[in-house]
Motif scaffolding. Structure first.
Motif, short mmCIF file in Angstrom:
data_model
loop_
_atom_site.label_atom_id
_atom_site.label_comp_id
_atom_site.label_asym_id
_atom_site.label_seq_id
_atom_site.Cartn_x
_atom_site.Cartn_y
_atom_site.Cartn_z
N HIS A 484 26.28 42.91 41.66
CA HIS A 484 27.28 41.45 42.16
C HIS A 484 26.18 40.68 43.13
O HIS A 484 26.63 41.00 44.28
N GLU A 485 26.09 39.86 42.47
CA GLU A 485 24.72 38.60 43.28
C GLU A 485 25.75 37.68 44.20
O GLU A 485 25.18 36.87 45.46
N TRP A 512 34.22 38.86 37.43
CA TRP A 512 33.71 40.73 37.11
C TRP A 512 34.54 40.70 36.67
O TRP A 512 35.83 40.33 36.21
N SER A 513 34.33 41.93 35.48
CA SER A 513 35.32 42.31 34.84
C SER A 513 36.16 43.57 35.54
O SER A 513 36.18 44.46 36.73
N GLU A 514 37.59 44.18 34.23
CA GLU A 514 38.17 44.75 35.05
C GLU A 514 37.65 46.43 34.94
O GLU A 514 38.04 47.18 35.75
N GLU A 516 34.49 46.69 35.98
CA GLU A 516 33.96 46.79 37.07
C GLU A 516 34.85 46.89 38.62
O GLU A 516 33.81 48.66 38.84
N LEU A 517 35.79 46.88 38.00
CA LEU A 517 36.70 46.77 39.28
C LEU A 517 38.23 46.86 39.18
O LEU A 517 38.83 45.29 38.70
N SER A 518 39.21 47.49 38.95
CA SER A 518 40.34 47.38 39.02
C SER A 518 41.09 46.28 39.91
O SER A 518 41.26 47.35 40.36
N LEU A 519 42.11 45.54 39.19
CA LEU A 519 42.97 45.32 40.36
C LEU A 519 44.93 45.90 40.10
O LEU A 519 45.52 45.53 40.21
N ASP A 535 43.20 37.14 38.05
CA ASP A 535 43.16 38.21 38.32
C ASP A 535 41.39 38.16 39.03
O ASP A 535 41.08 39.19 39.86
N TYR A 536 40.51 37.64 37.70
CA TYR A 536 39.02 38.62 37.56
C TYR A 536 38.01 37.54 38.14
O TYR A 536 37.27 37.73 37.84
N ARG A 537 38.48 36.30 39.06
CA ARG A 537 37.75 35.53 39.06
C ARG A 537 37.81 34.83 39.94
O ARG A 537 39.25 34.52 40.76
N LEU A 538 37.04 34.27 41.07
CA LEU A 538 36.86 34.06 42.55
C LEU A 538 36.38 32.55 42.12
O LEU A 538 35.62 32.27 42.44
#
Length: 548
Positions: A484-485, A512-514, A516-519, A535-538
């Protein structure tokens, strides 16, 4: 292996700029004592104080003329003893700088050494004849210029890797070592809790002191390869450990430029009885011209992960992003114009929750930034003044030089601590020895203590979280989202317990996608935005810490 210094949070103090207790404009030991309650409340366990020894101040105290006296500007030995007692009464510990690559040219050892060629202490330093009316070799000093200084009395040159008033000790001389060890034991018997060992990477020199070929093509200062982590240096460390270090329950941190992760275990391996930790330079690129440039997240991932993995189960990391030799981290890596608070807190979480002992440099916990300079008269640091002269000789304009030194100069980290909105930021009732950053009315301790969302209170929350969660001390580090950049993400895992640290190292939102990395099953325990929106956006410079 559990250890008190692994579980500690450390705080570095530059005494000249921390707190002035007597109105002379210079920070002092009693000023530090006045602020011990603040450090205890912050959650600090270990204090590192930069040199407070007697010194002519050619390099702001790193040129020591007496290791067993206190610089008059800073107070007395009785003041130090009172400070040490105050630290211990609060359950904290204290370490001091051990500066033994060099001394001041006013140190009694050097005064004897230079008195005659046959003085018993002559070989305590490195003396050589010149050649053809010039220096013994073509080595350049770290602060620019020749690494040699001619002494007309004995008509020889002495080696100085730093300023010309900081002659290098000769660590091949065993009598000199014995004198250093006596001094170390004197401090340890007084009750200090360890040392940060300054410039340890430079103590071993290439034995022949030969010329460096093609010096202009080297990446570092031209002669650096001849005295930077040179083969045989660990013999000195082993000797120091056998004679002093292993006989005390202390922590030791070596300043280790030129050391990379693949050799870290040699220095801090659990069973080698050498050092507890080292301050490695890879992520801060100290002494390199491009130090002021912001690194890409991919670069930080590579460096931090290499060190985390290299020492997993073998040794221990010292975690830091600021010190007295670096520009302010929020100015260097963050976005002080648009996202000052967010970038200051994001960077804090990034390094603080890795495996290792985190160090905070004074003012970092309130997000202090680089200052502004108007001309050469605004700079105090000897290396900045030398660099100014070199760049001016190259034809660079004053504006270009100021811009360069604003990004790279060590003076940025040495402005007085910003305590409140009073005159001089509450640092002193007198005229400060160095200019106070003009933004002190916005960035200061008193204001942030009242703001639950401040940088200061985020650091408090970080410290509290680390202290109560053993996984965030001893857990294994595992990198996530390696490609991830924008996002730097990693896990800390111990037994069935897992934490995930997410840091958006950019001024733009990051997704990022679930897949790629699940929460799934995660609960956010700390963040620098008021609430988790998606959840998947900062958001820009957002950080979140999840527990699974």
């Amino acid at each position: 292996m559990a250890n008190w210094w692994k579980e500690a949070v450390a705080y570095q103090i530059y005494p000249r700029s921390f707190k002035d207790s007597n109105g002379d404009g210079i920070g002092d030991l009693n000023g530090i004592t006045e602020k011990l309650d603040y450090l205890e409340d912050l959650g600090i366990d270990l204090i590192w104080i930069c040199p407070m020894y007697k010194s002519p101040n050619d390099d702001n105290g790193y040129d020591i003329s007496d290791y067993q006296q206190i610089m008059a500007e800073f107070g007395t030995m009785e003041d130090f003893d009172r400070l040490l007692a105050g630290v211990h009464e609060r359950g904290m510990r204290l370490i001091i700088d051990l500066v033994v690559n060099h001394t001041s040219d006013e140190h009694p050892w050097f005064l004897e050494s230079r008195s005659s060629r046959d003085n018993p202490k002559r070989d305590w330093y490195i003396w050589r004849d010149g050649r053809n009316g010039a220096e013994p070799n073509n080595w350049e000093g770290i602060f620019k210029g020749s690494a040699w200084e001619f002494d007309p009395l004995t008509e020889q040159y002495f080696l100085h890797l730093f300023t010309c008033r900081q002659p290098d000790l000769n660590w091949e001389n065993h009598d000199m070592r014995a004198a250093v060890y006596d001094m170390m034991r004197w401090w340890l018997d007084k009750g200090i809790d360890g040392f940060r060992i300054d410039a340890i990477a430079h103590m071993k020199k290439e034995p022949r002191l030969a010329d460096v070929p093609n010096p202009d093509k080297l990446r570092y200062a031209p002669s650096m390869k001849s005295h930077l982590n040179y083969d045989g240096l660990l013999d000195y460390v082993d000797d120091m450990s056998r004679n002093v270090l292993k006989h005390y329950d202390i922590v030791t941190v070596g300043e280790m430029n030129g050391l990379f992760a693949d050799r870290a275990e040699e220095w801090v391996g659990e069973h080698r009885n050498r050092l507890s930790m080292v301050f490695q330079f890879e992520h801060v690129r100290l002494w390199e011209p491009e130090e002021g440039l912001r690194p890409e997240p991919a670069v930080l991932k590579k460096i931090f992960t290499a060190w985390q993995e290299a020492l997993e189960g073998k040794g221990w990391n010292a975690l830091y992003v600021e010190n007295h030799d670096l520009t302010r981290i929020t100015s260097r890596w963050g976005d002080t114009e648009h996202h000052w608070r967010e970038s200051a807190t994001c960077i804090a979480a990034l390094y603080f929750l890795m495996q290792g002992t985190p160090f905070i440099y004074q003012g970092q916990e309130i997000g202090m930034t680089n200052t502004r300079f108007g001309g050469i008269e605004d700079f105090d640091d000897v290396s900045a003044k030398n660099m100014w002269r070199e760049l001016a000789a190259q034809g660079r304009s004053e504006e270009e030089i100021i811009a360069f030194l604003t990004n790279t100069g060590r003076d940025n980290s040495r402005t007085p601590m910003q305590w409140n909105t009073w005159p001089n930021a509450g640092f002193s009732d007198g005229e400060p020895w160095f200019q106070v950053n003009a933004n002190y009315e916005m960035i200061n301790v008193a204001t942030q203590q009242q703001d639950p969302n401040s940088v200061l209170n985020f650091y408090r929350a970080l410290i509290q979280l680390r202290r109560q969660e053993r996984t965030l001390i001893y857990g294994r580090y595992a990198l996530e989202l390696p490609q991830h950049e924008q996002i730097y993400a990693y896990r800390r895992e111990l037994a069935e317990d897992t934490f995930l640290v997410l840091c958006n190292m950019s001024s733009k939102a990051a997704n990022w996608s679930e897949i790629e990395l699940s929460l799934k099953g995660a609960h956010c325990v700390l963040g620098n935005y008021p609430q988790v929106d998606e959840d998947y956006r900062l958001h820009a410079w957002e950080t979140r810490v999840y527990r699974f």
